[in-house]
Design a protein around this motif. Structure first.
Motif, PDB file in Angstrom:
ATOM      1  N   LEU A  81       0.859  -1.196   0.000  1.00  0.00           N
ATOM      2  CA  LEU A  81       0.000   0.000   0.000  1.00  0.00           C
ATOM      3  C   LEU A  81       0.895   1.246   0.000  1.00  0.00           C
ATOM      4  O   LEU A  81       1.630   1.499   0.951  1.00  0.00           O
ATOM      5  N   SER A  82       0.838   2.000  -1.088  1.00  0.00           N
ATOM      6  CA  SER A  82       1.764   3.122  -1.235  1.00  0.00           C
ATOM      7  C   SER A  82       1.214   4.439  -0.707  1.00  0.00           C
ATOM      8  O   SER A  82       1.968   5.275  -0.242  1.00  0.00           O
ATOM      9  N   ARG A  83      -0.105   4.639  -0.880  1.00  0.00           N
ATOM     10  CA  ARG A  83      -0.633   5.965  -0.535  1.00  0.00           C
ATOM     11  C   ARG A  83      -2.072   5.858  -0.040  1.00  0.00           C
ATOM     12  O   ARG A  83      -2.860   5.056  -0.548  1.00  0.00           O
ATOM     13  N   ILE A  84      -2.401   6.714   0.949  1.00  0.00           N
ATOM     14  CA  ILE A  84      -3.794   6.811   1.410  1.00  0.00           C
ATOM     15  C   ILE A  84      -4.293   8.226   1.093  1.00  0.00           C
ATOM     16  O   ILE A  84      -3.628   9.222   1.415  1.00  0.00           O
ATOM     17  N   HIS A  85      -5.443   8.287   0.450  1.00  0.00           N
ATOM     18  CA  HIS A  85      -6.093   9.573   0.154  1.00  0.00           C
ATOM     19  C   HIS A  85      -7.156   9.802   1.232  1.00  0.00           C
ATOM     20  O   HIS A  85      -8.078   8.982   1.362  1.00  0.00           O
ATOM     21  N   ILE A  86      -7.010  10.871   1.979  1.00  0.00           N
ATOM     22  CA  ILE A  86      -7.979  11.152   3.052  1.00  0.00           C
ATOM     23  C   ILE A  86      -8.712  12.469   2.772  1.00  0.00           C
ATOM     24  O   ILE A  86      -8.084  13.475   2.423  1.00  0.00           O
ATOM     25  N   GLY A  87     -10.020  12.443   2.958  1.00  0.00           N
ATOM     26  CA  GLY A  87     -10.803  13.673   2.839  1.00  0.00           C
ATOM     27  C   GLY A  87     -10.740  14.437   4.149  1.00  0.00           C
ATOM     28  O   GLY A  87     -11.512  14.177   5.058  1.00  0.00           O
ATOM     29  N   LEU A  88      -9.796  15.357   4.247  1.00  0.00           N
ATOM     30  CA  LEU A  88      -9.710  16.206   5.447  1.00  0.00           C
ATOM     31  C   LEU A  88     -10.888  17.193   5.407  1.00  0.00           C
ATOM     32  O   LEU A  88     -11.526  17.445   6.407  1.00  0.00           O
ATOM     33  N   GLU A  89     -11.110  17.753   4.255  1.00  0.00           N
ATOM     34  CA  GLU A  89     -12.164  18.734   3.934  1.00  0.00           C
ATOM     35  C   GLU A  89     -11.927  20.060   4.649  1.00  0.00           C
ATOM     36  O   GLU A  89     -11.833  21.090   4.037  1.00  0.00           O
ATOM     37  N   THR A  90     -11.841  20.034   5.982  1.00  0.00           N
ATOM     38  CA  THR A  90     -11.561  21.242   6.749  1.00  0.00           C
ATOM     39  C   THR A  90     -10.897  20.852   8.073  1.00  0.00           C
ATOM     40  O   THR A  90     -11.047  19.719   8.534  1.00  0.00           O
ATOM     41  N   GLY A  91     -10.207  21.811   8.660  1.00  0.00           N
ATOM     42  CA  GLY A  91      -9.612  21.565   9.978  1.00  0.00           C
ATOM     43  C   GLY A  91     -10.360  22.328  11.054  1.00  0.00           C
ATOM     44  O   GLY A  91      -9.897  22.422  12.193  1.00  0.00           O
TER      45      GLY A  91
END
Ligand code: SF4
Length: 383
Positions: A169-179
């Motif tokens: 598993l090379s990369r994880i895409h995460i929806g941060l959207e906002t902090g």
């Protein structure tokens, strides 16, 4: 005619356009975010490792079929552009994975994206089994990526994440959207800023590459400043490999639309959204992330660069747009959304500019609802 087919989900990140799409879960286990309609009518379900491995076997069977077609049309087994064009135009290949696999092979057969919305919800052993099978079946694979949620990632141990990395598993895409916590609650993201930070740091520590997605415009008129500044703060703590922005466009099928109807959420216009993007970039600091604007809905796709060294360049590109007179901005917005311009610099190309000028005049004389409605319709075609 080939009957071979395998299951595919509805979406992938823009950066995975040439990746093989392999569905390892169906839909989203959370499915409550108010700006997201992708899986709204769909029920979440896990797929077993056996089911996914069967799909990998099917893909493996499709590969020689494509190569044999290549021999038959005189291309010596090579998956070259004429073969891909032939497959794309042939109606017999429109309902299975044949086209997908052909495009994947044409692009080197190196990258795979695991669908759907939150695959780390699978038991780690099961995901490792799938990754191993994928890599053993296709030794050409160099990159395997997936979507996941911060909440889910934070439940994995570092050792589990490291195990996933070792398995490929090379990369994880995460929806941060906002902090910004009040906004995270408002859009029902189901995660706090602190949980975003913890999950992001964990991914980084495991050695898996991390992409964090931010939604431009998500704060609306009421929270845009806080959205930009608090998001920058969270990103500054995570230091993800990639910060990817995409622009909010609220459709009637999204729950957020009901908040617009009630007058509770007032969307930003393009200029305000660009001001918000400027504020976000301005407050990014002490990190080495690459800022990417690869979503078709983004007005200024040229605002990209490596931090910290290209921060000023990105801000200047934003300022170039913001300093344009109103007429020029409208010309650019229409040309950009219609795919005529790639960047603000293209305004200086008379052949492109004239095309947009003509369209703009026509809209102003024929459409009483004017340019904003046309732009909105154009944006909807991309969702
Ligand atoms: S977690 Fe992702 S896929 Fe699920 S509802 Fe939210 S944005 Fe959509």
């Amino acid at each position: 005619m080939t009957q071979l087919s395998y299951e595919q989900g509805p979406i992938r990140p823009p950066s995975e356009a040439y990746s093989l799409l392999l569905r390892v879960t169906r839909n989203c286990p959370w499915n409550r975010c108010e700006f997201c309609h992708t899986y709204k009518k769909e029920k979440f379900s896990l797929r077993t490792a056996e089911e996914v491995k069967k799909d990998i076997d099917t893909i493996q069977e499709i590969v020689p079929e494509i190569k044999s077609l290549s021999w038959r049309v005189g291309l010596g087994g090579e998956v070259a552009a004429p073969l891909v064009n032939l497959i794309l135009q042939d109606p017999q290949h429109d309902s299975d994975g044949f086209r997908q696999v052909a495009l994947w092979l044409y692009n080197g057969g190196k990258n795979v994206f695991l669908q759907d919305g939150d695959n780390l919800i699978l038991k780690t052993d099961q995901l490792v089994e799938i990754l191993n099978d994928l890599k053993n079946t296709f030794p050409s694979i160099e990159r395997i990526t997936t979507y996941s949620r911060s909440k889910t990632v934070s439940k994995k141990t570092i050792e589990e994440l490291q195990g996933l990395k070792r398995a490929g598993l090379s990369r994880i895409h995460i929806g941060l959207e906002t902090g910004y916590d009040p906004l995270l609650q408002y859009i029902k993201k189901g995660v706090t800023a602190q949980e975003h930070i913890e999950a992001g740091k964990k991914v980084k520590e495991s050695g898996i590459s991390l992409s964090e997605y931010v939604i431009l415009g998500l704060g609306g008129k009421g929270m845009w400043r806080e959205h930009a500044m608090e998001t920058a703060k969270v990103l500054n703590q995570i230091n993800p490999d990639f910060i990817r922005v995409r622009t909010l466009k609220v459709l009637k099928t999204m729950l957020l639309y009901q908040k617009i109807e009630k007058g509770e959420f007032i969307p930003l216009n393009d200029d305000e959204m660009i001001e918000e993007e400027r504020l976000l970039i301005k407050h990014l600091g002490g990190i080495t992330s690459t800022f990417v604007s690869d979503h078709i809905l983004n007005l200024l796709q040229e605002v990209e660069g490596k931090l910290p060294e290209e921060k000023e360049k990105m801000l200047k590109r934003i300022d170039l747009y913001l300093a344009l007179p109103r007429e020029e901005k409208d010309n650019f917005r229409l040309g950009r959304r219609a795919g005529v311009y790639q960047s603000v610099e293209d305004l200086s190309k008379p052949e492109l500019r004239n095309q947009v000028e003509i369209a703009l005049k026509q809209i102003k004389s024929e459409r009483p609802d004017g340019i904003e409605k046309v732009l909105s319709d154009l944006m909807e075609t991309f969702i």
